[in-house]
Design an enzyme around this catalytic site. Structure first.
Site, short mmCIF file in Angstrom:
data_model
loop_
_atom_site.label_atom_id
_atom_site.label_comp_id
_atom_site.label_asym_id
_atom_site.label_seq_id
_atom_site.Cartn_x
_atom_site.Cartn_y
_atom_site.Cartn_z
N HIS A 24 -51.80 30.85 -3.09
CA HIS A 24 -52.25 31.54 -1.88
C HIS A 24 -51.83 33.00 -1.91
O HIS A 24 -50.83 33.35 -2.51
CB HIS A 24 -51.72 30.86 -0.61
CG HIS A 24 -50.24 30.77 -0.50
ND1 HIS A 24 -49.49 29.86 -1.22
CD2 HIS A 24 -49.36 31.46 0.26
CE1 HIS A 24 -48.21 29.99 -0.90
NE2 HIS A 24 -48.10 30.97 0.00
N ASP B 222 -51.21 33.02 9.33
CA ASP B 222 -49.89 32.47 8.99
C ASP B 222 -49.20 32.04 10.28
O ASP B 222 -49.27 32.74 11.29
CB ASP B 222 -49.07 33.54 8.28
CG ASP B 222 -47.84 32.97 7.61
OD1 ASP B 222 -46.93 32.51 8.33
OD2 ASP B 222 -47.77 32.99 6.37
N ILE B 223 -48.54 30.89 10.26
CA ILE B 223 -47.87 30.40 11.46
C ILE B 223 -46.55 31.13 11.73
O ILE B 223 -45.98 30.99 12.80
CB ILE B 223 -47.63 28.87 11.43
CG1 ILE B 223 -46.73 28.48 10.26
CG2 ILE B 223 -48.94 28.12 11.40
CD1 ILE B 223 -46.24 27.05 10.32
N HIS C 229 -51.01 36.27 0.62
CA HIS C 229 -50.71 36.76 1.96
C HIS C 229 -51.39 38.12 2.09
O HIS C 229 -51.22 38.98 1.22
CB HIS C 229 -49.20 36.97 2.14
CG HIS C 229 -48.38 35.74 2.05
ND1 HIS C 229 -47.89 35.09 3.17
CD2 HIS C 229 -47.95 35.03 0.97
CE1 HIS C 229 -47.19 34.04 2.77
NE2 HIS C 229 -47.21 33.97 1.45
N GLN D 202 -41.87 31.34 -2.59
CA GLN D 202 -42.99 30.42 -2.38
C GLN D 202 -42.45 29.13 -1.79
O GLN D 202 -41.52 28.52 -2.32
CB GLN D 202 -43.71 30.15 -3.70
CG GLN D 202 -44.96 29.30 -3.51
CD GLN D 202 -45.74 29.06 -4.80
OE1 GLN D 202 -45.29 29.41 -5.89
NE2 GLN D 202 -46.89 28.45 -4.68
N ASN E 63 -46.57 35.03 -3.89
CA ASN E 63 -45.24 34.58 -4.25
C ASN E 63 -45.42 33.43 -5.24
O ASN E 63 -46.18 32.50 -4.97
CB ASN E 63 -44.47 34.09 -3.03
CG ASN E 63 -44.23 35.20 -2.02
OD1 ASN E 63 -43.93 36.32 -2.40
ND2 ASN E 63 -44.36 34.88 -0.76
#
Length: 119
Positions: A105, A35-36, A107, A99, A92
């Site tokens: 996706h 994750d960025i 996490h 989201q 989410n």
């Protein structure tokens, strides 16, 4: 159309290699990348290669791929060495749940205490 790459989807672009990401695992059906904006020392996203807007629509249409995401989340946790101390898998679904990218996706978060209930 559901399941098809979307030209305006960030995660579809990552799957296609058009947008860079730090990939940590890939399978025939999934891609996992860092994750960025990490919320834990280990924060990896696991996404399907197919485009579905959220986890619920993915599970309804292609339950095997939804299961692949969960399996890969466990593999990511093992690779990240957080399976022993505990980790969280979060989906989410919808803007009200936080989201921001409307491509299903998960996490995978670990490496610190994760209080309950979440924010």
């Amino acid at each position: 159309m559901a399941g098809e790459p979307q030209s305006d989807c960030l995660f579809c672009k990552i799957v296609a290699g058009e947008v860079p990401a730090t990939i940590v695992r890939e399978t025939e059906t999934t891609v996992a990348f860092r994750d960025i904006n990490p919320q834990a020392p280990s924060h990896v996203l696991v996404i399907p290669r197919l485009h579905y807007p959220d986890a619920a629509s993915l599970a309804a249409a292609v339950p095997g791929v939804a299961a692949d995401i969960l399996r890969e989340a466990g593999e990511v946790a093992a690779q990240e060495k957080v399976e022993g101390s505990g980790f969280r898998i979060v989906f989410n679904t919808g803007a009200g749940a936080g989201q921001t990218v409307f491509h299903a996706h998960a996490h995978v978060l670990g490496g610190r205490g994760l209080n309950w209930p979440p924010g």
